[in-house]
Design an enzyme around this catalytic site. Structure first.
Site, mmCIF file in Angstrom:
data_model
loop_
_atom_site.group_PDB
_atom_site.id
_atom_site.type_symbol
_atom_site.label_atom_id
_atom_site.label_comp_id
_atom_site.label_asym_id
_atom_site.label_seq_id
_atom_site.Cartn_x
_atom_site.Cartn_y
_atom_site.Cartn_z
ATOM 1 N N PRO A 10 0.794 -1.229 0.000
ATOM 2 C CA PRO A 10 0.000 0.000 0.000
ATOM 3 C C PRO A 10 0.829 1.283 0.000
ATOM 4 C CG PRO A 10 -0.035 -1.046 2.156
ATOM 5 C CD PRO A 10 0.594 -2.026 1.214
ATOM 6 N N ASN A 11 0.331 2.234 -0.734
ATOM 7 C CA ASN A 11 0.861 3.603 -0.824
ATOM 8 C C ASN A 11 2.146 3.715 -1.642
ATOM 9 O OD1 ASN A 11 -1.200 4.756 0.910
ATOM 10 N ND2 ASN A 11 -0.194 3.654 2.571
ATOM 11 N N ARG A 18 5.272 11.017 -2.423
ATOM 12 C CA ARG A 18 4.945 10.652 -1.030
ATOM 13 C C ARG A 18 6.170 10.858 -0.141
ATOM 14 N NH1 ARG A 18 4.759 4.493 1.284
ATOM 15 N NH2 ARG A 18 4.017 5.041 3.345
ATOM 16 N N TYR A 23 11.244 8.758 1.422
ATOM 17 C CA TYR A 23 11.236 7.709 0.399
ATOM 18 C C TYR A 23 11.909 8.101 -0.922
ATOM 19 C CZ TYR A 23 7.917 5.624 3.655
ATOM 20 O OH TYR A 23 7.339 5.088 4.785
ATOM 21 N N ASN A 74 8.085 -5.701 -0.851
ATOM 22 C CA ASN A 74 7.985 -4.494 -0.025
ATOM 23 C C ASN A 74 6.520 -4.386 0.368
ATOM 24 O OD1 ASN A 74 7.873 -2.074 1.261
ATOM 25 N ND2 ASN A 74 9.016 -0.924 -0.295
ATOM 26 N N ALA A 77 3.191 -0.809 4.936
ATOM 27 C CA ALA A 77 2.732 -0.847 6.331
ATOM 28 C C ALA A 77 2.222 -2.228 6.750
ATOM 29 C CB ALA A 77 1.649 0.198 6.541
ATOM 30 N N HIS A 80 4.138 -4.533 9.198
ATOM 31 C CA HIS A 80 4.089 -4.401 10.649
ATOM 32 C C HIS A 80 2.794 -4.943 11.262
ATOM 33 C CE1 HIS A 80 7.343 -1.858 9.405
ATOM 34 N NE2 HIS A 80 6.536 -0.987 8.834
ATOM 35 N N ASP A 87 1.512 -15.787 6.786
ATOM 36 C CA ASP A 87 1.011 -17.141 6.533
ATOM 37 C C ASP A 87 1.070 -17.495 5.044
ATOM 38 O OD1 ASP A 87 0.518 -17.562 9.192
ATOM 39 O OD2 ASP A 87 -1.657 -17.313 9.071
ATOM 40 N N GLU A 98 12.578 -9.589 2.074
ATOM 41 C CA GLU A 98 11.821 -8.436 2.582
ATOM 42 C C GLU A 98 12.607 -7.175 2.237
ATOM 43 O OE1 GLU A 98 11.167 -8.554 6.803
ATOM 44 O OE2 GLU A 98 10.509 -6.455 6.858
ATOM 45 N N HIS A 100 12.662 -2.766 2.081
ATOM 46 C CA HIS A 100 12.126 -1.446 2.424
ATOM 47 C C HIS A 100 13.060 -0.378 1.878
ATOM 48 C CE1 HIS A 100 9.254 -3.357 5.054
ATOM 49 N NE2 HIS A 100 10.256 -4.053 5.561
ATOM 50 N N SER A 102 13.203 2.685 3.189
ATOM 51 C CA SER A 102 13.742 3.363 4.367
ATOM 52 C C SER A 102 14.304 2.332 5.351
ATOM 53 C CB SER A 102 12.626 4.168 5.049
ATOM 54 O OG SER A 102 11.593 3.301 5.493
ATOM 55 N N ARG A 107 13.429 4.126 12.474
ATOM 56 C CA ARG A 107 12.237 4.992 12.480
ATOM 57 C C ARG A 107 11.380 4.711 13.714
ATOM 58 N NH1 ARG A 107 9.450 4.738 6.812
ATOM 59 N NH2 ARG A 107 8.379 6.563 7.685
ATOM 60 N N ARG A 111 7.419 0.540 13.581
ATOM 61 C CA ARG A 111 7.982 -0.018 12.345
ATOM 62 C C ARG A 111 9.086 -1.037 12.622
ATOM 63 N NH1 ARG A 111 5.745 3.421 8.344
ATOM 64 N NH2 ARG A 111 5.415 5.498 9.188
HETATM 65 C C1 DQA Z 1 8.260 0.971 3.739
HETATM 66 C C2 DQA Z 1 8.375 1.151 5.255
HETATM 67 C C3 DQA Z 1 7.037 0.952 5.936
HETATM 68 O O1 DQA Z 1 7.159 1.142 7.335
HETATM 69 C C4 DQA Z 1 6.022 1.955 5.412
HETATM 70 O O2 DQA Z 1 4.761 1.727 5.978
HETATM 71 C C5 DQA Z 1 5.945 1.955 3.924
HETATM 72 C C6 DQA Z 1 7.188 1.887 3.159
HETATM 73 C C7 DQA Z 1 9.585 1.312 3.027
HETATM 74 O O3 DQA Z 1 9.728 0.897 1.890
HETATM 75 O O4 DQA Z 1 10.439 1.991 3.589
HETATM 76 O O5 DQA Z 1 4.883 2.092 3.350
HETATM 77 O O6 DQA Z 1 7.938 -0.377 3.466
#
Ligand code: DQA
Length: 147
Positions: A10-11, A18, A23, A74, A77, A80, A87, A98, A100, A102, A107, A111
């Site tokens: 998401p996002n 953003r 980011y 990635n 959110a 977390h 699962d 995994e 990210h 950031s 942070r 997170r």
């Molecule tokens: C993220 C880190 C997450 O905590 C955050 O909610 C994101 C982006 C990152 O790529 O740094 O949406 O996954």
């Protein structure tokens, strides 16, 4: 040919505008281009998706079992919060990196918890958009070592 899925949560469709201080200014479409070029050079096939909903992400992970050799995730959110994603990863038994942009451990405390890390092969975080290419190389190296 080895096939890798990069799945974004998401996002992440808003990358570029953003919170650029956190980011960066690279868009998700720029990242996809970069990854496709890297995949070509590495001799692997790449699928690249972004979903805002958790269920759609679970569906991509399930479908990957028959179509891909590894997943770079990635989860945004959902990292977390999502036992469902954890699962799903355990169920398909594919290697997952995994990722990210950031450094989530530097942070807010909420997170620091990841439901993905315990079922992941490894974690790459804090390298911004370049982390996608690092993850791709790490996955290809891992799959080569396993074959
Ligand atoms: C993220 C880190 C997450 O905590 C955050 O909610 C994101 C982006 C990152 O790529 O740094 O949406 O996954």
């Amino acid at each position: 040919m080895t096939s890798i899925l990069i799945l974004n949560g998401p996002n992440l469709n808003l990358l570029g505008t953003r919170q650029p201080d956190v980011y960066g200014t690279t868009t998700l479409s720029d990242i996809e281009q970069m990854c496709q070029t890297a995949a070509k050079a590495l001799g692997v096939t790449l699928a690249f998706h972004q979903e805002n909903s958790e269920g759609a992400m679970v569906d991509h992970i399930h479908a990957a079992r028959d179509t891909h050799d590894g997943i770079i995730l990635n989860a945004g959110a959902y990292t977390h919060t999502s036992i469902a994603l954890m699962d799903a990863i355990s169920s398909v038994e594919l290697p997952v990196i995994e990722l990210h942009l950031s450094n989530t451990l530097a942070r807010e405390e909420f997170r620091h918890k990841s439901y993905i890390s315990p079922v992941a092969l490894g974690v790459i975080c804090g390298f911004g958009a370049a982390g996608y290419e690092h993850s791709l190389r790490a996955m290809v190296q891992h799959l080569e070592a396993c074959s």
